[in-house]
Design a protein around this motif. Structure first.
Motif, PDB file in Angstrom:
ATOM      1  N   ILE A 180       0.787  37.566  49.075  1.00  0.00           N
ATOM      2  CA  ILE A 180       1.291  37.967  50.394  1.00  0.00           C
ATOM      3  C   ILE A 180       2.715  38.516  50.263  1.00  0.00           C
ATOM      4  N   MET A 181       3.542  37.868  49.427  1.00  0.00           N
ATOM      5  CA  MET A 181       4.903  38.367  49.211  1.00  0.00           C
ATOM      6  C   MET A 181       4.878  39.785  48.638  1.00  0.00           C
ATOM      7  N   ILE A 182       4.038  39.992  47.642  1.00  0.00           N
ATOM      8  CA  ILE A 182       3.976  41.299  46.986  1.00  0.00           C
ATOM      9  C   ILE A 182       3.407  42.356  47.927  1.00  0.00           C
ATOM     10  N   ILE A 183       2.338  42.018  48.614  1.00  0.00           N
ATOM     11  CA  ILE A 183       1.723  42.972  49.555  1.00  0.00           C
ATOM     12  C   ILE A 183       2.700  43.322  50.673  1.00  0.00           C
ATOM     13  N   THR A 184       3.416  42.336  51.170  1.00  0.00           N
ATOM     14  CA  THR A 184       4.428  42.591  52.207  1.00  0.00           C
ATOM     15  C   THR A 184       5.487  43.555  51.683  1.00  0.00           C
ATOM     16  N   PHE A 185       5.939  43.339  50.461  1.00  0.00           N
ATOM     17  CA  PHE A 185       6.927  44.215  49.829  1.00  0.00           C
ATOM     18  C   PHE A 185       6.407  45.656  49.761  1.00  0.00           C
ATOM     19  N   VAL A 186       5.202  45.818  49.260  1.00  0.00           N
ATOM     20  CA  VAL A 186       4.623  47.162  49.113  1.00  0.00           C
ATOM     21  C   VAL A 186       4.441  47.819  50.481  1.00  0.00           C
ATOM     22  N   LEU A 187       3.887  47.088  51.421  1.00  0.00           N
ATOM     23  CA  LEU A 187       3.676  47.664  52.762  1.00  0.00           C
ATOM     24  C   LEU A 187       5.002  47.998  53.429  1.00  0.00           C
ATOM     25  N   TRP A 188       6.012  47.169  53.201  1.00  0.00           N
ATOM     26  CA  TRP A 188       7.332  47.435  53.776  1.00  0.00           C
ATOM     27  C   TRP A 188       7.895  48.746  53.237  1.00  0.00           C
ATOM     28  N   LEU A 189       7.682  48.977  51.946  1.00  0.00           N
ATOM     29  CA  LEU A 189       8.163  50.227  51.346  1.00  0.00           C
ATOM     30  C   LEU A 189       7.381  51.425  51.856  1.00  0.00           C
ATOM     31  N   ILE A 190       6.091  51.252  52.054  1.00  0.00           N
ATOM     32  CA  ILE A 190       5.247  52.371  52.517  1.00  0.00           C
ATOM     33  C   ILE A 190       5.557  52.726  53.958  1.00  0.00           C
ATOM     34  N   PHE A 191       5.696  51.713  54.800  1.00  0.00           N
ATOM     35  CA  PHE A 191       5.820  51.963  56.250  1.00  0.00           C
ATOM     36  C   PHE A 191       7.240  51.885  56.784  1.00  0.00           C
ATOM     37  N   ALA A 192       8.209  51.617  55.921  1.00  0.00           N
ATOM     38  CA  ALA A 192       9.597  51.510  56.417  1.00  0.00           C
ATOM     39  C   ALA A 192      10.217  52.872  56.627  1.00  0.00           C
TER      40      ALA A 192
ATOM     41  N   PHE B 277      18.502  49.081  49.405  1.00  0.00           N
ATOM     42  CA  PHE B 277      18.201  47.961  50.307  1.00  0.00           C
ATOM     43  C   PHE B 277      17.760  48.476  51.680  1.00  0.00           C
ATOM     44  N   GLU B 278      17.850  49.774  51.878  1.00  0.00           N
ATOM     45  CA  GLU B 278      17.602  50.364  53.192  1.00  0.00           C
ATOM     46  C   GLU B 278      16.259  49.972  53.820  1.00  0.00           C
ATOM     47  N   PRO B 279      15.155  49.918  53.050  1.00  0.00           N
ATOM     48  CA  PRO B 279      13.881  49.580  53.698  1.00  0.00           C
ATOM     49  C   PRO B 279      13.823  48.134  54.210  1.00  0.00           C
ATOM     50  N   PHE B 280      14.686  47.285  53.679  1.00  0.00           N
ATOM     51  CA  PHE B 280      14.621  45.864  54.014  1.00  0.00           C
ATOM     52  C   PHE B 280      15.585  45.545  55.143  1.00  0.00           C
TER      53      PHE B 280
ATOM     54  N   PHE C 183      16.240  42.407  58.500  1.00  0.00           N
ATOM     55  CA  PHE C 183      16.211  40.990  58.858  1.00  0.00           C
ATOM     56  C   PHE C 183      14.811  40.400  58.720  1.00  0.00           C
ATOM     57  N   TRP C 184      13.801  41.081  59.268  1.00  0.00           N
ATOM     58  CA  TRP C 184      12.443  40.516  59.270  1.00  0.00           C
ATOM     59  C   TRP C 184      11.842  40.439  57.879  1.00  0.00           C
ATOM     60  N   PHE C 185      12.110  41.422  57.047  1.00  0.00           N
ATOM     61  CA  PHE C 185      11.610  41.376  55.674  1.00  0.00           C
ATOM     62  C   PHE C 185      12.166  40.149  54.955  1.00  0.00           C
ATOM     63  N   TRP C 186      13.488  39.982  55.013  1.00  0.00           N
ATOM     64  CA  TRP C 186      14.109  38.857  54.309  1.00  0.00           C
ATOM     65  C   TRP C 186      13.712  37.518  54.916  1.00  0.00           C
ATOM     66  N   THR C 187      13.533  37.472  56.224  1.00  0.00           N
ATOM     67  CA  THR C 187      13.108  36.231  56.875  1.00  0.00           C
ATOM     68  C   THR C 187      11.701  35.844  56.421  1.00  0.00           C
ATOM     69  N   ILE C 188      10.790  36.801  56.460  1.00  0.00           N
ATOM     70  CA  ILE C 188       9.401  36.526  56.049  1.00  0.00           C
ATOM     71  C   ILE C 188       9.348  36.079  54.585  1.00  0.00           C
ATOM     72  N   GLN C 189      10.029  36.811  53.723  1.00  0.00           N
ATOM     73  CA  GLN C 189       9.992  36.489  52.293  1.00  0.00           C
ATOM     74  C   GLN C 189      10.644  35.130  52.005  1.00  0.00           C
ATOM     75  N   THR C 190      11.735  34.844  52.673  1.00  0.00           N
ATOM     76  CA  THR C 190      12.424  33.575  52.443  1.00  0.00           C
ATOM     77  C   THR C 190      11.599  32.399  52.952  1.00  0.00           C
ATOM     78  N   VAL C 191      10.963  32.566  54.100  1.00  0.00           N
ATOM     79  CA  VAL C 191      10.103  31.497  54.628  1.00  0.00           C
ATOM     80  C   VAL C 191       8.951  31.232  53.653  1.00  0.00           C
ATOM     81  N   ILE C 192       8.326  32.291  53.162  1.00  0.00           N
ATOM     82  CA  ILE C 192       7.238  32.103  52.194  1.00  0.00           C
ATOM     83  C   ILE C 192       7.750  31.393  50.944  1.00  0.00           C
TER      84      ILE C 192
END
Length: 161
Positions: free
Chosen positions: A149-161, A44-47, A49-58
């Motif tokens: 957008i959810m999937i791309i956000t997930f992938v980018l979060w993993l790449i840049f986290a 869960f380390e890469p995720f 507050f902002w990751f979960w907020t963005i994904q939940t809002v979407i």
């Protein structure tokens, strides 16, 4: 273990995207579940507050808009609540009764029949049925975009986290 996690994550992402077309599949919920599978099985380390907020809002926007787009479209074409209910029933059962074509015929027929229970005017009911298809296609495009957008956000979060 990590390979198994990735297989499950990818399967859930694919199921989620397939759910945009085939409504019996969980759609955005499967995509959201993929994030938890990744977290529980890898980290869960890469995720944060902002990751979960963005994904939940979407996710919330997807649920609300999915119903609202179809209902607004039917209302715009002069439909009643009965046609919205009919469209929803047709969307759920259409693919089972008529595989593949039921995805289109089910919501259309459900909206037409629902409207005919309120108004005894076939041309009006057919117009409302057309409105259900416009709403269905608009909703599908919206779901595809937001879920990507959810999937791309997930992938980018993993790449840049």
């Amino acid at each position: 273990m990590e390979l198994i996690a990735w297989v499950i994550v990818i399967l859930l992402l694919l199921i989620g995207m397939a759910g945009t077309i085939y409504p019996i599949l969980p759609g955005a919920i499967a995509i959201y579940a993929a994030f938890f599978v990744y977290g529980f099985m890898i980290s869960f380390e890469p995720f944060g507050f902002w990751f979960w907020t963005i994904q939940t809002v979407i996710l919330v926007v997807l649920f609300i808009a999915d119903y609202a787009v179809g209902a607004v479209s039917i209302k715009r074409y002069g439909g009643s609540k009965a046609s919205v209910v009919g469209m929803t029933i047709g969307l759920i059962f259409g693919p089972f009764v008529i595989p593949v074509l039921g995805l289109i015929i089910g919501p259309w027929l459900g909206a037409v029949l629902g409207e005919l229970t309120k108004v005894n005017d076939m041309s009006h009911a057919l117009r409302v049925g057309w409105g259900s298809l416009v709403g269905l296609f608009a909703s599908t495009v919206m779901k595809i975009v937001l879920q990507l957008i959810m999937i791309i956000t997930f992938v980018l979060w993993l790449i840049f986290a």
